[in-house]
Write a protein that holds these residues in place. Sequence first.
Motif, PDB file in Angstrom:
ATOM      1  N   CYS A  28       7.769   2.564  -1.105  1.00  0.00           N
ATOM      2  CA  CYS A  28       7.928   3.030  -2.484  1.00  0.00           C
ATOM      3  C   CYS A  28       8.841   2.066  -3.255  1.00  0.00           C
ATOM      4  O   CYS A  28       9.779   1.512  -2.684  1.00  0.00           O
ATOM      5  CB  CYS A  28       8.545   4.425  -2.510  1.00  0.00           C
ATOM      6  SG  CYS A  28       7.515   5.684  -1.738  1.00  0.00           S
ATOM      7  N   PRO A  29       8.561   1.881  -4.556  1.00  0.00           N
ATOM      8  CA  PRO A  29       9.434   1.021  -5.365  1.00  0.00           C
ATOM      9  C   PRO A  29      10.880   1.518  -5.298  1.00  0.00           C
ATOM     10  O   PRO A  29      11.139   2.710  -5.378  1.00  0.00           O
ATOM     11  CB  PRO A  29       8.875   1.173  -6.779  1.00  0.00           C
ATOM     12  CG  PRO A  29       7.454   1.586  -6.582  1.00  0.00           C
ATOM     13  CD  PRO A  29       7.448   2.421  -5.327  1.00  0.00           C
ATOM     14  N   GLY A  30      11.805   0.599  -5.103  1.00  0.00           N
ATOM     15  CA  GLY A  30      13.212   0.951  -5.040  1.00  0.00           C
ATOM     16  C   GLY A  30      13.696   1.363  -3.660  1.00  0.00           C
ATOM     17  O   GLY A  30      14.883   1.623  -3.474  1.00  0.00           O
ATOM     18  N   CYS A  31      12.812   1.417  -2.683  1.00  0.00           N
ATOM     19  CA  CYS A  31      13.193   1.813  -1.321  1.00  0.00           C
ATOM     20  C   CYS A  31      14.147   0.777  -0.727  1.00  0.00           C
ATOM     21  O   CYS A  31      13.948  -0.432  -0.887  1.00  0.00           O
ATOM     22  CB  CYS A  31      11.945   1.939  -0.453  1.00  0.00           C
ATOM     23  SG  CYS A  31      12.295   2.373   1.265  1.00  0.00           S
ATOM     24  N   CYS A  62       8.109   5.644   7.457  1.00  0.00           N
ATOM     25  CA  CYS A  62       7.895   4.499   6.566  1.00  0.00           C
ATOM     26  C   CYS A  62       8.597   3.240   7.063  1.00  0.00           C
ATOM     27  O   CYS A  62       8.023   2.158   7.058  1.00  0.00           O
ATOM     28  CB  CYS A  62       8.385   4.830   5.164  1.00  0.00           C
ATOM     29  SG  CYS A  62       7.373   6.037   4.307  1.00  0.00           S
ATOM     30  N   SER A  63       9.848   3.379   7.493  1.00  0.00           N
ATOM     31  CA  SER A  63      10.587   2.201   7.940  1.00  0.00           C
ATOM     32  C   SER A  63       9.964   1.587   9.182  1.00  0.00           C
ATOM     33  O   SER A  63      10.161   0.407   9.462  1.00  0.00           O
ATOM     34  CB  SER A  63      12.040   2.560   8.229  1.00  0.00           C
ATOM     35  OG  SER A  63      12.115   3.506   9.283  1.00  0.00           O
ATOM     36  N   SER A  64       9.184   2.365   9.895  1.00  0.00           N
ATOM     37  CA  SER A  64       8.579   1.881  11.135  1.00  0.00           C
ATOM     38  C   SER A  64       7.379   0.976  10.913  1.00  0.00           C
ATOM     39  O   SER A  64       6.776   0.498  11.874  1.00  0.00           O
ATOM     40  CB  SER A  64       8.192   3.067  12.012  1.00  0.00           C
ATOM     41  OG  SER A  64       9.364   3.750  12.391  1.00  0.00           O
TER      42      SER A  64
END
Length: 100
Positions: A28-31, A62-64
């Motif tokens: 996502c934008p800004g993540c 998501c980080s994965s």
Amino acid sequence: MSTVTGTPGAAPKYTKKDFESDQDVRWCPGCGDYAILSAVQKTMPDLGIPREDIVFISGIGCSSRFPYYMNTYGFHTIHGRAPPSPPGSSWPGPSSRSSW
């Protein structure tokens, strides 16, 4: 022989670009994951480890997706399986390095 310099016995001379994959980053934008990915890609050349000796292992979330965005070896495991995976990833040889 170094795959980057072409000189036998020479340490690889990588740049951040060498660790960027061809995959579109889908966060996502800004993540904050963007900053972490960029910092790791910027730091990896300073370690002087050949890309073929690096493995990134991740779990779920998501980080994965991180291994997909690194131009190294890596795999995306299922829930709870990332911690036991690094010893298996070094099975082919003691020079393999894992990060998870």
